[in-house]
Design an enzyme around this catalytic site. Structure first.
Site, PDB file in Angstrom:
ATOM      1  N   LYS A 173       0.852  -1.203   0.000  1.00  0.00           N
ATOM      2  CA  LYS A 173       0.000   0.000   0.000  1.00  0.00           C
ATOM      3  C   LYS A 173       0.884   1.248   0.000  1.00  0.00           C
ATOM      4  O   LYS A 173       1.565   1.546   0.978  1.00  0.00           O
ATOM      5  CB  LYS A 173      -0.903   0.049   1.240  1.00  0.00           C
ATOM      6  N   SER A 227       5.016   8.115  10.040  1.00  0.00           N
ATOM      7  CA  SER A 227       5.102   8.933  11.250  1.00  0.00           C
ATOM      8  C   SER A 227       5.040   8.065  12.511  1.00  0.00           C
ATOM      9  O   SER A 227       4.549   6.941  12.480  1.00  0.00           O
ATOM     10  CB  SER A 227       3.940   9.921  11.254  1.00  0.00           C
ATOM     11  N   VAL A 230       1.267   7.111  13.467  1.00  0.00           N
ATOM     12  CA  VAL A 230       0.673   5.976  12.746  1.00  0.00           C
ATOM     13  C   VAL A 230       1.464   4.695  13.054  1.00  0.00           C
ATOM     14  O   VAL A 230       0.876   3.625  13.235  1.00  0.00           O
ATOM     15  CB  VAL A 230       0.606   6.244  11.223  1.00  0.00           C
ATOM     16  N   GLU A 248       9.916   2.148  10.652  1.00  0.00           N
ATOM     17  CA  GLU A 248      10.926   3.191  10.362  1.00  0.00           C
ATOM     18  C   GLU A 248      10.188   4.518  10.443  1.00  0.00           C
ATOM     19  O   GLU A 248       9.390   4.841   9.569  1.00  0.00           O
ATOM     20  CB  GLU A 248      11.512   2.998   8.960  1.00  0.00           C
ATOM     21  N   CYS A 282      13.190  12.073   6.218  1.00  0.00           N
ATOM     22  CA  CYS A 282      13.194  11.638   7.617  1.00  0.00           C
ATOM     23  C   CYS A 282      14.527  11.975   8.261  1.00  0.00           C
ATOM     24  O   CYS A 282      14.626  12.144   9.461  1.00  0.00           O
ATOM     25  CB  CYS A 282      12.902  10.153   7.707  1.00  0.00           C
ATOM     26  N   GLU A 382       8.903  16.931  15.105  1.00  0.00           N
ATOM     27  CA  GLU A 382       9.221  16.820  13.682  1.00  0.00           C
ATOM     28  C   GLU A 382       8.286  17.731  12.881  1.00  0.00           C
ATOM     29  O   GLU A 382       7.065  17.613  12.985  1.00  0.00           O
ATOM     30  CB  GLU A 382       9.055  15.370  13.217  1.00  0.00           C
TER      31      GLU A 382
HETATM   32  P1  NAD Z   1       2.128   8.732   7.648  1.00  0.00           P
HETATM   33  O1  NAD Z   1       2.449   8.033   8.919  1.00  0.00           O
HETATM   34  O2  NAD Z   1       1.038   9.726   7.652  1.00  0.00           O
HETATM   35  O3  NAD Z   1       1.749   7.657   6.525  1.00  0.00           O
HETATM   36  C1  NAD Z   1       2.599   6.596   6.160  1.00  0.00           C
HETATM   37  C2  NAD Z   1       1.791   5.497   5.484  1.00  0.00           C
HETATM   38  O4  NAD Z   1       0.905   4.913   6.452  1.00  0.00           O
HETATM   39  C3  NAD Z   1       0.889   5.996   4.356  1.00  0.00           C
HETATM   40  O5  NAD Z   1       0.880   5.041   3.320  1.00  0.00           O
HETATM   41  C4  NAD Z   1      -0.463   6.088   5.019  1.00  0.00           C
HETATM   42  O6  NAD Z   1      -1.538   6.010   4.116  1.00  0.00           O
HETATM   43  C5  NAD Z   1      -0.410   4.871   5.929  1.00  0.00           C
HETATM   44  N1  NAD Z   1      -1.358   4.884   7.067  1.00  0.00           N
HETATM   45  C6  NAD Z   1      -1.989   5.953   7.616  1.00  0.00           C
HETATM   46  N2  NAD Z   1      -2.793   5.532   8.637  1.00  0.00           N
HETATM   47  C7  NAD Z   1      -2.636   4.186   8.730  1.00  0.00           C
HETATM   48  C8  NAD Z   1      -3.173   3.191   9.592  1.00  0.00           C
HETATM   49  N3  NAD Z   1      -4.042   3.506  10.554  1.00  0.00           N
HETATM   50  N4  NAD Z   1      -2.777   1.908   9.421  1.00  0.00           N
HETATM   51  C9  NAD Z   1      -1.880   1.570   8.465  1.00  0.00           C
HETATM   52  N5  NAD Z   1      -1.353   2.476   7.615  1.00  0.00           N
HETATM   53  C10 NAD Z   1      -1.710   3.772   7.735  1.00  0.00           C
HETATM   54  O7  NAD Z   1       3.505   9.355   7.125  1.00  0.00           O
HETATM   55  P2  NAD Z   1       3.742  10.283   5.848  1.00  0.00           P
HETATM   56  O8  NAD Z   1       3.177  11.637   6.125  1.00  0.00           O
HETATM   57  O9  NAD Z   1       3.341   9.575   4.605  1.00  0.00           O
HETATM   58  O10 NAD Z   1       5.345  10.358   5.816  1.00  0.00           O
HETATM   59  C11 NAD Z   1       6.079  11.226   6.608  1.00  0.00           C
HETATM   60  C12 NAD Z   1       6.632  10.520   7.830  1.00  0.00           C
HETATM   61  O11 NAD Z   1       7.406   9.394   7.430  1.00  0.00           O
HETATM   62  C13 NAD Z   1       7.579  11.387   8.619  1.00  0.00           C
HETATM   63  O12 NAD Z   1       7.334  11.231   9.985  1.00  0.00           O
HETATM   64  C14 NAD Z   1       8.953  10.851   8.251  1.00  0.00           C
HETATM   65  O13 NAD Z   1       9.962  11.097   9.203  1.00  0.00           O
HETATM   66  C15 NAD Z   1       8.654   9.403   8.122  1.00  0.00           C
HETATM   67  N6  NAD Z   1       9.690   8.722   7.341  1.00  0.00           N
HETATM   68  C16 NAD Z   1      10.542   7.886   7.981  1.00  0.00           C
HETATM   69  C17 NAD Z   1      11.569   7.247   7.275  1.00  0.00           C
HETATM   70  C18 NAD Z   1      12.513   6.293   7.954  1.00  0.00           C
HETATM   71  O14 NAD Z   1      13.111   5.476   7.249  1.00  0.00           O
HETATM   72  N7  NAD Z   1      12.695   6.361   9.255  1.00  0.00           N
HETATM   73  C19 NAD Z   1      11.694   7.471   5.895  1.00  0.00           C
HETATM   74  C20 NAD Z   1      10.797   8.345   5.282  1.00  0.00           C
HETATM   75  C21 NAD Z   1       9.786   8.963   6.008  1.00  0.00           C
END
Ligand code: NAD
Length: 503
Positions: A173, A227, A230, A248, A282, A382
């Site tokens: 997804k 994030s 989530v 991650e 990130c 963040e």
């Molecule tokens: P997000 O947590 O909003 O969404 C991530 C994914 O989770 C999306 O595909 C979203 O649709 C899905 N999601 C949302 N609610 C869910 C649920 N209840 N159950 C399962 N899946 C769900 O994050 P974002 O805004 O897409 O990305 C930004 C975040 O990602 C930042 O916090 C960033 O630091 C982090 N990030 C971390 C890394 C790493 O490797 N540590 C790399 C890139 C981004």
């Protein structure tokens, strides 16, 4: 406008919802493509297809699974420019960074293909004669992969390549802002010879499709990047089923600059770390901790350089900073800028939505620098945008304290010419990654990637460690003595050990 279905068992099909959502170019607001709003029933179909494909994929020798990854790597290479252009249109990072995003996909495909000839276990010596001990790796089974929007190609590749080479089948997804690149990756896998059902893809909201994947009884493990908020929910849902959940999550990454550093180099690093990808990495540098002796000099030059950064359409190679991903994210970033002002941080440059000419059509935020006090919300939370909090430190110990005093622990960096200071920082910085004389961004795929504290739960992507996340270990004992041998019981330890008298 292009329209896509969901991809199940090697075929593009309609979602049971019959509803769609549209993705947009964040630089221009133009609609890009239409995708189905997936449903739990779609996830169920995807999981069933993945389960059906599992036995034969698992039974395919790993070096042959790896050959498909090599094909994929070569095909991505051929289509690199096309993919990078599409990525810039979909996600908004500047074209040079988009090429880097695609290159990371190529690199990880090759690295994981090479793991196909290893997938290492271990052999150890038995304590009994005529007995052989080894461990082997087995796939988890069907894995759910859930990704964010900020690396629309690299992160999906970081997950699919190790998962597939290890013999898992996939239900994927993508983030709702960036599903398009995945359609190309699927096309490439198809052309490369991946059997139907091994890679399934369902688009839609996290709350519906993501939740359905994590809670589906046919899913044996989940790898999630996103994030903390989530991630915590995904972990809790996975815990209920006692499945493997690899997380991650976010970062609040510090760059420390000591008084003996090459200041011009540190400025280059801060600019790239804080404003590259419009701060939406990130590993982005969101905190700059400068030794008080060089603070004024560095800040002045940094502000001057920041004000020269060119914002604009990220396809234009002369542009330094593209848009942020969407209106919601722009408002969140501007909200944090307000919080910073209200907390009493001094706004040194930026601080507004960037407007004028072509910028009006997209979601642009001015590269922003605050002089802040450690403890303010903008130094701890963040923001995920082009906002840098600069802080002064009296000495090394204070710099390390500030760097570590946050809930995250992904990336970190120190600029110094003193080898002792550098090694002390490597030891003391609470982070999964430490750079010396380089910015907090720019990881290479040959080493493990991930963080400590709230950034994750101990797993690592990339490097050979990536395989650990997608495999179970089986220990195997082969007894060729033709008799029952009892470990710990039949062993004549007494003959070989000397007892030391007490006292
Ligand atoms: P997000 O947590 O909003 O969404 C991530 C994914 O989770 C999306 O595909 C979203 O649709 C899905 N999601 C949302 N609610 C869910 C649920 N209840 N159950 C399962 N899946 C769900 O994050 P974002 O805004 O897409 O990305 C930004 C975040 O990602 C930042 O916090 C960033 O630091 C982090 N990030 C971390 C890394 C790493 O490797 N540590 C790399 C890139 C981004």
């Amino acid at each position: 406008m292009e329209q896509y279905g969901i991809y199940i068992n090697g075929k593009w099909v309609d979602s049971t919802s019959r509803e769609t959502f549209t993705t947009r170019n964040p630089a221009t607001g133009e609609p890009l493509a239409e995708f189905p709003k997936g449903t739990p029933e779609d996830v169920d179909r995807a999981v069933k297809a993945a389960r059906k494909a599992l036995p034969s994929w698992k039974a395919t020798p790993a070096p042959l699974r790896a050959e498909i990854l090599y094909n994929v790597a070569r095909m991505i290479e051929k289509r690199k420019e096309e993919l990078a252009t599409l990525l810039t249109k979909e996600m908004g990072k500047i074209i040079a960074e988009a090429r880097g995003d695609v290159q990371e996909g190529i690199d990880i495909a090759k690295l994981m293909a090479s793991e196909g000839r290893r997938l290492k276990g271990e052999t150890v010596k038995s304590e009994l004669p005529n007995k052989f001990c080894m461990s082997i790796r087995m796939p988890l089974g069907v894995v759910g992969l859930i990704t964010p929007w900020n690396f629309p190609f690299a992160i999906p590749c970081w997950k699919t390549m190790p998962a597939l080479v290890a013999g898992n089948t996939i239900v994927f997804k993508p983030a709702t802002d960036t599903p398009l690149l995945l359609t190309r990756l699927i096309e490439i896998f198809e052309d490369a010879g991946l059997p139907p059902g091994v890679f399934n893809y369902v688009t839609g909201s996290g709350g519906v499709v993501g939740e359905a994947i994590v809670s589906h009884p046919g899913v044996d493990g989940v790898s999630f990047t996103g994030s903390v908020e989530v991630g915590r929910r995904v972990y809790t849902q996975g815990a209920k089923r006692l499945i493997r959940v690899e997380l991650e999550l976010g970062g609040k990454n510090p760059q420390i600059v000591m008084d003996d550093a090459n200041i011009d180099l540190a400025i280059e690093g801060a600019l790239f770390g804080a404003f590259g990808t419009a701060g939406q990495r990130c590993t982005a540098t969101s905190r700059l901790i400068i030794h008080e002796k060089v603070y004024d000099e560095m800040l002045e030059k940094l502000v001057e350089r920041t004000e020269r950064l060119k914002l604009g359409n990220p396809l234009d190679p002369s542009v330094d900073v593209g848009p942020v991903i969407n209106q919601g994210q722009m408002e969140k970033i501007l909200g944090y800028i307000d919080i910073g002002k209200r907390e009493g941080a001094k706004l040194v440059t930026g601080g507004e939505r960037a407007t004028g000419g072509e910028l009006d059509r997209g979601w642009f935020v001015e590269p922003t620098i605050f002089e802040a006090e450690h403890g303010m919300r903008i130094t701890k939370e963040e923001i995920f945008g082009p906002v840098l909090a600069v802080m002064k430190a009296k000495n090394f110990d204070e710099a390390i304290h500030i760097a570590n005093d946050v809930e995250y622990g992904l990336s970190s960096s120190i600029y110094t010419k003193n080898v002792n200071t550098a090694f002390k920082a490597i030891e003391l910085l609470e982070a999964g990654i430490t750079y010396v004389n380089a910015p907090t961004i720019g990881a290479e795929i040959s080493l493990p990637f991930g963080g400590v504290k709230n950034t994750g739960n101990g797993w690592r992507e990339a490097g050979s460690a990536a395989i650990d996340g997608y495999t179970e270990i089986k220990s195997v004992y082969i007894d060729y003595s033709d008799k029952l041998q009892k470990a710990q019981i039949d062993v004549p330890y007494e003959k070989y050990t000397k007892h030391v008298e007490q006292g």
